[in-house]
Design an enzyme around this catalytic site. Structure first.
Site, PDB file in Angstrom:
ATOM      1  N   GLY A  35      15.831 -22.335   8.797  1.00 45.99           N
ATOM      2  CA  GLY A  35      15.990 -21.314   7.760  1.00 45.99           C
ATOM      3  C   GLY A  35      17.239 -21.556   6.931  1.00 45.99           C
ATOM      4  O   GLY A  35      18.339 -21.221   7.344  1.00 45.99           O
ATOM      5  N   GLY A  36      17.057 -22.203   5.777  1.00 49.11           N
ATOM      6  CA  GLY A  36      18.141 -22.298   4.793  1.00 49.11           C
ATOM      7  C   GLY A  36      19.251 -23.264   5.109  1.00 49.11           C
ATOM      8  O   GLY A  36      20.330 -23.195   4.511  1.00 49.11           O
ATOM      9  N   SER A  45       1.127 -27.493   8.739  1.00 50.24           N
ATOM     10  CA  SER A  45       0.233 -26.851   9.712  1.00 50.24           C
ATOM     11  C   SER A  45      -1.220 -27.250   9.455  1.00 50.24           C
ATOM     12  O   SER A  45      -1.709 -27.171   8.327  1.00 50.24           O
ATOM     13  CB  SER A  45       0.363 -25.333   9.637  1.00 50.24           C
ATOM     14  OG  SER A  45       1.638 -24.935  10.053  1.00 50.24           O
ATOM     15  N   CYS A 101       2.679 -17.561   9.733  1.00 52.98           N
ATOM     16  CA  CYS A 101       2.616 -17.657   8.269  1.00 52.98           C
ATOM     17  C   CYS A 101       2.526 -16.237   7.710  1.00 52.98           C
ATOM     18  O   CYS A 101       1.609 -15.489   8.059  1.00 52.98           O
ATOM     19  CB  CYS A 101       1.409 -18.476   7.842  1.00 52.98           C
ATOM     20  SG  CYS A 101       1.296 -18.570   6.049  1.00 52.98           S
ATOM     21  N   ASN A 103       6.947 -19.161  -1.458  1.00 48.75           N
ATOM     22  CA  ASN A 103       5.678 -19.898  -1.467  1.00 48.75           C
ATOM     23  C   ASN A 103       4.546 -19.064  -0.910  1.00 48.75           C
ATOM     24  O   ASN A 103       4.739 -18.202  -0.049  1.00 48.75           O
ATOM     25  CB  ASN A 103       5.804 -21.200  -0.652  1.00 48.75           C
ATOM     26  CG  ASN A 103       5.407 -21.015   0.801  1.00 48.75           C
ATOM     27  OD1 ASN A 103       4.225 -21.064   1.158  1.00 48.75           O
ATOM     28  ND2 ASN A 103       6.397 -20.742   1.653  1.00 48.75           N
ATOM     29  N   LYS A 127       6.305 -21.150  16.796  1.00 49.54           N
ATOM     30  CA  LYS A 127       7.125 -20.800  15.620  1.00 49.54           C
ATOM     31  C   LYS A 127       7.015 -19.303  15.356  1.00 49.54           C
ATOM     32  O   LYS A 127       5.929 -18.775  15.114  1.00 49.54           O
ATOM     33  CB  LYS A 127       6.678 -21.602  14.398  1.00 49.54           C
ATOM     34  CG  LYS A 127       7.613 -21.382  13.210  1.00 49.54           C
ATOM     35  CD  LYS A 127       7.465 -22.474  12.183  1.00 49.54           C
ATOM     36  CE  LYS A 127       8.471 -22.345  11.061  1.00 49.54           C
ATOM     37  NZ  LYS A 127       8.371 -23.448  10.112  1.00 49.54           N
ATOM     38  N   ILE A 161      13.259 -19.631  12.294  1.00 47.32           N
ATOM     39  CA  ILE A 161      12.203 -18.704  11.978  1.00 47.32           C
ATOM     40  C   ILE A 161      11.247 -19.299  10.923  1.00 47.32           C
ATOM     41  O   ILE A 161      11.607 -20.257  10.244  1.00 47.32           O
ATOM     42  CB  ILE A 161      12.778 -17.369  11.382  1.00 47.32           C
ATOM     43  CG1 ILE A 161      13.682 -17.706  10.183  1.00 47.32           C
ATOM     44  CG2 ILE A 161      13.468 -16.563  12.442  1.00 47.32           C
ATOM     45  CD1 ILE A 161      14.266 -16.482   9.465  1.00 47.32           C
ATOM     46  N   ASN A 162      10.070 -18.702  10.797  1.00 46.58           N
ATOM     47  CA  ASN A 162       9.214 -18.974   9.646  1.00 46.58           C
ATOM     48  C   ASN A 162       9.804 -18.211   8.447  1.00 46.58           C
ATOM     49  O   ASN A 162      10.861 -17.589   8.548  1.00 46.58           O
ATOM     50  CB  ASN A 162       7.777 -18.519   9.938  1.00 46.58           C
ATOM     51  CG  ASN A 162       6.735 -19.321   9.144  1.00 46.58           C
ATOM     52  OD1 ASN A 162       6.935 -19.617   7.967  1.00 46.58           O
ATOM     53  ND2 ASN A 162       5.638 -19.671   9.781  1.00 46.58           N
ATOM     54  N   GLY A 189      13.957 -27.752   5.667  1.00 40.40           N
ATOM     55  CA  GLY A 189      12.793 -27.592   4.803  1.00 40.40           C
ATOM     56  C   GLY A 189      13.165 -27.577   3.342  1.00 40.40           C
ATOM     57  O   GLY A 189      13.205 -28.617   2.682  1.00 40.40           O
TER      58      GLY A 189
HETATM   59  O1  RRO Z   1       0.947 -22.706   3.989  1.00 43.37           O
HETATM   60  C1  RRO Z   1       1.673 -21.711   3.791  1.00 43.37           C
HETATM   61  O2  RRO Z   1       1.481 -20.918   2.849  1.00 43.37           O
HETATM   62  C2  RRO Z   1       2.797 -21.384   4.673  1.00 43.37           C
HETATM   63  C3  RRO Z   1       2.763 -21.481   6.045  1.00 43.37           C
HETATM   64 BR1  RRO Z   1       1.347 -22.223   6.941  1.00 43.37          BR
HETATM   65  C4  RRO Z   1       3.843 -21.001   6.820  1.00 43.37           C
HETATM   66  O3  RRO Z   1       3.864 -21.038   8.064  1.00 43.37           O
HETATM   67  N1  RRO Z   1       4.892 -20.466   6.171  1.00 43.37           N
HETATM   68  C5  RRO Z   1       4.945 -20.392   4.829  1.00 43.37           C
HETATM   69  O4  RRO Z   1       5.928 -19.891   4.276  1.00 43.37           O
HETATM   70  N2  RRO Z   1       3.885 -20.861   4.086  1.00 43.37           N
END
Ligand code: RRO
Length: 310
Positions: A248-249, A53, A136, A76, A170, A196-197, A270
């Site tokens: 997702g996963g 992003s 996020c 994260n 998203k 999903i995010n 991912g």
């Molecule tokens: O950069 C991040 O910490 C982050 C983003 Br932009 C997001 O959309 N989802 C995520 O888990 N981490």
């Protein structure tokens, strides 16, 4: 070595006016910051890529530690580190002419920023579509957008007015009714959705009695969240006729088929890449072909949405 050319006719996906040679797309935030890496992802078999992003201005992100492997998934709190739009476009320029669509993931802290981003990106034809990250889960000023249908609709409408490309929104799983938010995105003009995010989460180091992440909260990804993502894709496609990228996963061809049957148009990978490297694309593509052939399907279009039958 798996021959991709022999697999891909049954796996191609046409959506948003774009042609993806297969349904496996690199998810935002994974490896997506330099052109050589994105190029390698495509050479490894990805049907398309979503970048990290990117915002209007450069951003450092959160202090370390920002990622922890919990065994069943990654937690994260990167905090949106990125070089800013102008710098990143110079990087992407070197990818002109690649055979897979490049989707630029963007975020904005205000609608004014979105207007500017839309104007800049409209003329940039290296990018085929934009994924608007409103979700996020641990950055103040972003995580709130995805929970508010009025804001989501307004953000999407503003971007669509100033951007001459398909917009994918998203969505966050951290809401009580994802269909309500999906509807708002579509009402604003979204051409597609990603579900999903990451799931807002935390982990505590019991030796020191403190949160593991410096940012305290983070986003959980990986296999632990897959059933949540499948449920979200199913709920959205049960109510709305809009292309949905499942995310997702996902780790195996079985998982991809599950998302397709839930109604996903294509999927994004991912955490599995962070763990297993770029060879996962060819492994999953071969698994998809084997599944289709063994069961007599001639293309992935025949399995899409099957779980919605009554
Ligand atoms: O950069 C991040 O910490 C982050 C983003 Br932009 C997001 O959309 N989802 C995520 O888990 N981490």
């Amino acid at each position: 070595m798996t021959d991709l050319a022999s697999i891909e006719p049954m796996l191609k996906v046409e959506t948003l006016g774009l042609r993806f040679r297969n349904p496996l797309i690199l998810a935002a935030g994974i490896l997506g910051l330099t052109a050589p890496i994105l190029k390698r992802v495509i050479e490894s078999g990805a049907g398309g890529v979503v970048t990290k992003s990117i915002g209007l201005k450069p951003r450092k992100g959160h202090p370390n530690p920002t990622v922890v492997d919990l065994g069943f998934g990654l937690l994260n709190s990167m905090g949106l580190p990125n070089p800013g739009l102008e710098e990143f476009m110079k990087e992407l320029e070197t990818l002109r002419g690649l055979e897979a669509p490049i989707i630029l993931s963007i975020y904005a802290f205000s609608e004014d920023e979105l207007v500017e981003i839309g104007r800049i990106v409209s003329d940039f034809n290296v990018v085929s579509a934009v994924e608007l990250n409103v979700s996020c889960p641990h950055v103040d000023g972003i995580s709130e957008i995805a929970k508010n249908p009025v804001l989501v609709e307004s953000y999407v409408q503003t971007l669509k007015r100033h951007l001459d490309k398909p917009v994918i929104v998203k969505l966050s799983p951290n809401v009580s009714d994802i269909v309500r938010i999906a509807e708002a995105a579509v009402d604003g003009g979204a051409d597609a959705l990603t579900a999903i995010n990451t799931v807002r989460a935390m982990s505590i180091d019991i030796e020191v009695g403190r949160p593991v992440l410096a940012g305290i909260f983070g986003g959980l990804s990986g296999p632990a969240i897959r059933p949540i993502a499948v449920r979200c894709v199913y709920e959205i496609t049960e109510s709305l006729n809009v292309p949905v990228f499942g995310c997702g996963g996902i780790e195996t061809a079985h998982d991809v088929i599950e998302f397709l049957m839930a109604g996903a148009t294509a999927v994004q990978l991912g955490s599995v890449i962070a763990r297993g490297g770029l060879r996962v694309f060819k492994r999953i593509l071969k698994g998809l072909r084997d599944f289709l052939e063994e069961r007599g399907y001639s293309s992935i279009d025949e399995v899409r949405g099957l779980a919605h039958r009554r």
